[in-house]
Design an enzyme around this catalytic site. Sequence first.
Site, PDB file in Angstrom:
ATOM      1  N   ARG A  17       0.810  -1.227   0.000  1.00 14.35           N
ATOM      2  CA  ARG A  17       0.000   0.000   0.000  1.00 14.35           C
ATOM      3  C   ARG A  17       0.842   1.275   0.000  1.00 14.35           C
ATOM      4  NH1 ARG A  17      -4.334  -0.085   4.465  1.00 14.35           N
ATOM      5  NH2 ARG A  17      -2.995  -1.581   5.532  1.00 14.35           N
ATOM      6  N   ASN A 230       0.966   2.382   7.061  1.00 14.51           N
ATOM      7  CA  ASN A 230       0.671   1.454   5.964  1.00 14.51           C
ATOM      8  C   ASN A 230       0.648   2.157   4.618  1.00 14.51           C
ATOM      9  OD1 ASN A 230       0.165  -0.922   7.675  1.00 14.51           O
ATOM     10  ND2 ASN A 230      -1.578   0.279   8.383  1.00 14.51           N
ATOM     11  N   ASN A 363      32.930  41.599   3.254  1.00 14.00           N
ATOM     12  CA  ASN A 363      31.620  42.005   2.746  1.00 14.00           C
ATOM     13  C   ASN A 363      31.510  41.551   1.292  1.00 14.00           C
ATOM     14  OD1 ASN A 363      29.465  43.511   1.569  1.00 14.00           O
ATOM     15  ND2 ASN A 363      29.505  44.840   3.365  1.00 14.00           N
ATOM     16  N   SER A 391      29.710  44.518  -6.000  1.00 13.44           N
ATOM     17  CA  SER A 391      28.539  43.793  -6.496  1.00 13.44           C
ATOM     18  C   SER A 391      28.779  43.184  -7.874  1.00 13.44           C
ATOM     19  CB  SER A 391      27.354  44.748  -6.601  1.00 13.44           C
ATOM     20  OG  SER A 391      27.018  45.197  -5.316  1.00 13.44           O
ATOM     21  N   ARG A 426      37.282  44.432 -15.417  1.00 15.24           N
ATOM     22  CA  ARG A 426      36.146  44.649 -16.322  1.00 15.24           C
ATOM     23  C   ARG A 426      36.596  45.634 -17.390  1.00 15.24           C
ATOM     24  NH1 ARG A 426      33.928  48.098 -11.535  1.00 15.24           N
ATOM     25  NH2 ARG A 426      34.619  50.162 -12.180  1.00 15.24           N
TER      26      ARG A 426
HETATM   27  C1  UD1 Z   1      -0.918  -6.167  13.412  1.00 12.43           C
HETATM   28  C2  UD1 Z   1      -1.496  -7.017  14.546  1.00 12.43           C
HETATM   29  C3  UD1 Z   1      -2.745  -6.319  15.105  1.00 12.43           C
HETATM   30  C4  UD1 Z   1      -2.397  -4.942  15.577  1.00 12.43           C
HETATM   31  C5  UD1 Z   1      -1.757  -4.148  14.464  1.00 12.43           C
HETATM   32  C6  UD1 Z   1      -1.234  -2.820  14.979  1.00 12.43           C
HETATM   33  C7  UD1 Z   1      -1.011  -9.347  14.031  1.00 12.43           C
HETATM   34  C8  UD1 Z   1      -1.523 -10.617  13.489  1.00 12.43           C
HETATM   35  N1  UD1 Z   1      -1.847  -8.322  14.018  1.00 12.43           N
HETATM   36  O1  UD1 Z   1      -1.854  -6.154  12.357  1.00 12.43           O
HETATM   37  O2  UD1 Z   1      -3.255  -7.077  16.189  1.00 12.43           O
HETATM   38  O3  UD1 Z   1      -3.565  -4.273  16.049  1.00 12.43           O
HETATM   39  O4  UD1 Z   1      -0.617  -4.851  13.900  1.00 12.43           O
HETATM   40  O5  UD1 Z   1      -0.757  -2.036  13.930  1.00 12.43           O
HETATM   41  O6  UD1 Z   1       0.119  -9.316  14.485  1.00 12.43           O
HETATM   42  N2  UD1 Z   1       5.516  -8.262   9.111  1.00 12.43           N
HETATM   43  C9  UD1 Z   1       6.613  -9.004   8.732  1.00 12.43           C
HETATM   44  N3  UD1 Z   1       6.429 -10.219   8.164  1.00 12.43           N
HETATM   45  C10 UD1 Z   1       5.196 -10.751   7.985  1.00 12.43           C
HETATM   46  C11 UD1 Z   1       4.074  -9.995   8.379  1.00 12.43           C
HETATM   47  C12 UD1 Z   1       4.271  -8.756   8.946  1.00 12.43           C
HETATM   48  O7  UD1 Z   1       7.766  -8.558   8.886  1.00 12.43           O
HETATM   49  O8  UD1 Z   1       5.118 -11.864   7.474  1.00 12.43           O
HETATM   50  C13 UD1 Z   1       5.723  -6.938   9.729  1.00 12.43           C
HETATM   51  C14 UD1 Z   1       5.181  -5.816   8.879  1.00 12.43           C
HETATM   52  O9  UD1 Z   1       6.196  -5.291   8.051  1.00 12.43           O
HETATM   53  C15 UD1 Z   1       4.746  -4.795   9.915  1.00 12.43           C
HETATM   54  C16 UD1 Z   1       4.352  -5.648  11.118  1.00 12.43           C
HETATM   55  O10 UD1 Z   1       4.978  -6.895  10.923  1.00 12.43           O
HETATM   56  O11 UD1 Z   1       5.811  -3.960  10.310  1.00 12.43           O
HETATM   57  C17 UD1 Z   1       2.854  -5.784  11.282  1.00 12.43           C
HETATM   58  O12 UD1 Z   1       2.323  -6.461  10.164  1.00 12.43           O
HETATM   59  P1  UD1 Z   1       0.967  -5.991   9.488  1.00 12.43           P
HETATM   60  O13 UD1 Z   1       0.667  -6.888   8.362  1.00 12.43           O
HETATM   61  O14 UD1 Z   1       1.011  -4.541   9.224  1.00 12.43           O
HETATM   62  O15 UD1 Z   1      -0.054  -6.301  10.672  1.00 12.43           O
HETATM   63  P2  UD1 Z   1      -1.496  -5.707  10.856  1.00 12.43           P
HETATM   64  O16 UD1 Z   1      -2.440  -6.402   9.963  1.00 12.43           O
HETATM   65  O17 UD1 Z   1      -1.434  -4.231  10.789  1.00 12.43           O
HETATM   66 CA    CA Z   2       0.070  -2.622  10.073  1.00  5.85          CA
END
Ligand code: UD1
Ligand code: CA
Length: 453
Positions: A17, A230, A363, A391, A426
Site C-alpha cells: 500500500r 501502511n 563584505n 557587487s 572589467r
Molecule cells: C498487526 C497485529 C494487530 C495490531 C496491528 C497494529 C497481528 C496478526 N496483528 O496487524 O493485532 O492491532 O498490527 O498495527 O500481528 N511483518 C513481517 N512479516 C510478515 C508480516 C508482517 O515482517 O510476514 C511486519 C510488517 O512489516 C509490519 C508488522 O509486521 O511492520 C505488522 O504487520 P501488518 O501486516 O502490518 O499487521 P497488521 O495487519 O497491521
Molecule cells: Ca500494520
Amino acid sequence: MARTCLAVVLAAGDATRMKSSRSKVLHTVGNLPLIAHVTRAAAAAGVSKIALVVGRDAALVAETARSGHDVPVATVEQTERKGTGHAVLMAREIINEGFDDIVVLYGDAPLINPESLLAAISQRASGADIVVLGFRAADPTGYGRLIERDGELIAIREHKEASADERAIDFCNGGVITFSGTEAASLLEAIGNDNAKGEYYLTDIVEIARTRGLKCVAIEASEEDMMGCNTRAELAEIEAVWQARARHAAMLSGVSMIDPASVFLSHDTELGNDVTIEPNVWFGPGVSVGAAATIHAYSHLEGADIGPGAMIGPFARLRPGTELAAKTKVGNFCEIKKAKIGAGAKVNHLSYIGDAVVGAGANIGAGTITCNYDGQNKHVTEVGAGTFIGSNSSLVAPVRIGDGAYVGSGSVITLDVPDNALAIGRARQETKPGRAERLREKIAAIKALTKKA
Ligand code: UD1
Ligand code: CA
C-alpha cells in the site's frame, strides 16, 4: 542482576500500500528512516540486542537500523511473508541465545517511546508472562482487539476474526508484545495459520499462553505512540505528530517560533537558546544553530553549522558543508555550499558562495558568484579577512583574494589578488557625448525602412 532483553523488530512486510520501490521502513519521519526511530527507541530502553527481520533492501535496512546507537543488531531474512508469528520465528536462533525478555516491535511504528517499552518490561519483571501494549483507538477498525477479563488479557482477536461484540471493543493491540525468552520458542511454534488470512498471527500467542496457565496483561499507551504506517497518507500523519512534538520540545528549551506549524525540523536539528525561527523554514538533516541566531522566513537549510547571533534569510539556502561563524549574515536569495564564512562576514543579497573560505568581516556584494566548477572539477575560492567584493563580481576558482583587498563591482577575477590590493577586472567605460541622439535617429530610420518593406 540486570535483565537481558532481545528486541525483535519486524520489517519484512510487503508494504504494497506504500506503492514504493523501496522498503517501507526506509521512508523517513523527521528526516530519519522509520527503522532507525524504532531501533534507537529500543536502544534507549536498554535492550541488550536487536534481531531485525528484513525482506527487501535488506543490506540498507540493516545498515540504517545500526545507526545512532551501539546495541548489536543481527539480521535475519524472511523470504516469504507468512504473518507476524512466522516473522518472529525467523529470529529463533537468536532468541535461543537466551534472554530474560523478548520484546517484539514493528519497524513501521516510529513513534514508540522508550518509556512505554520500559513499562512493559517492568511488568514482566513483576510477574506477567506476556505483556501487550494497547491503546484506545478512535476508530478500531482493522486492529486486533484486546479481550480482558478480571484485569488479565485473555485473547487478542484480529479484526477479521472478531465477533460483533468483540469489534465493539476499542482497546487495541499496538503491536508491542513482550514475553519470556525461555518460553518464546515453544510458544511461537504452537502458533497455527487456521484463520481468515491463512497467516501465522503473533497475536495467537496470548491464547496459547493461557492454555499453559501463563499470565497475560495489557497496558495502555497513547494512540499516537502506537501509530503505524501502511500508506503514505499515514506516513504524513505520523510526520505531523513527530513534528509537533519536536517543535514543542524546541520551544520549551528556549527557541522562539512565530508560527510553529510552518517550521519543519529534522531528528538531529540542534537549536541554541534564544534562537528565533520565522515562518516557513525547512531544516534538513545536520543543522545546528548557535544561540540567539535568527532564521528568517522561507529559508531552506541542510548540513549547516550556524554560529551564534547569525542572521539567515529571508529566502536563504544553506547546503551541506556550510559553516557560518558568529554574527555572520546570509541574506535573501543567497546560496551557500561547502563554505566557511568567518565571524561577522556578510553575504547579503543574491549570491552563490560554494567551495569557499571567506575571512572574518568580509563584505560580499550583491550578486557575487564563486565560479567553482569548470565542468569537471570543483575549485576553491579564498576570500581574505576584511575584504570588500563589489557587487556582481565573478570569482573564478581556484583563486585567492588577499586580506583587506578591494574588488571593483562587475569584476571577473581570474588571478589572485594580493593583500590590500584593489582589483578591477572589467572593460573600461567609454562615454561619447551626444551619441545617444544619433543612435536614436539611426534606430528610428531602420525601423521606418523595415515597415515599408
Ligand atoms: C498487526 C497485529 C494487530 C495490531 C496491528 C497494529 C497481528 C496478526 N496483528 O496487524 O493485532 O492491532 O498490527 O498495527 O500481528 N511483518 C513481517 N512479516 C510478515 C508480516 C508482517 O515482517 O510476514 C511486519 C510488517 O512489516 C509490519 C508488522 O509486521 O511492520 C505488522 O504487520 P501488518 O501486516 O502490518 O499487521 P497488521 O495487519 O497491521
Ligand atoms: Ca500494520
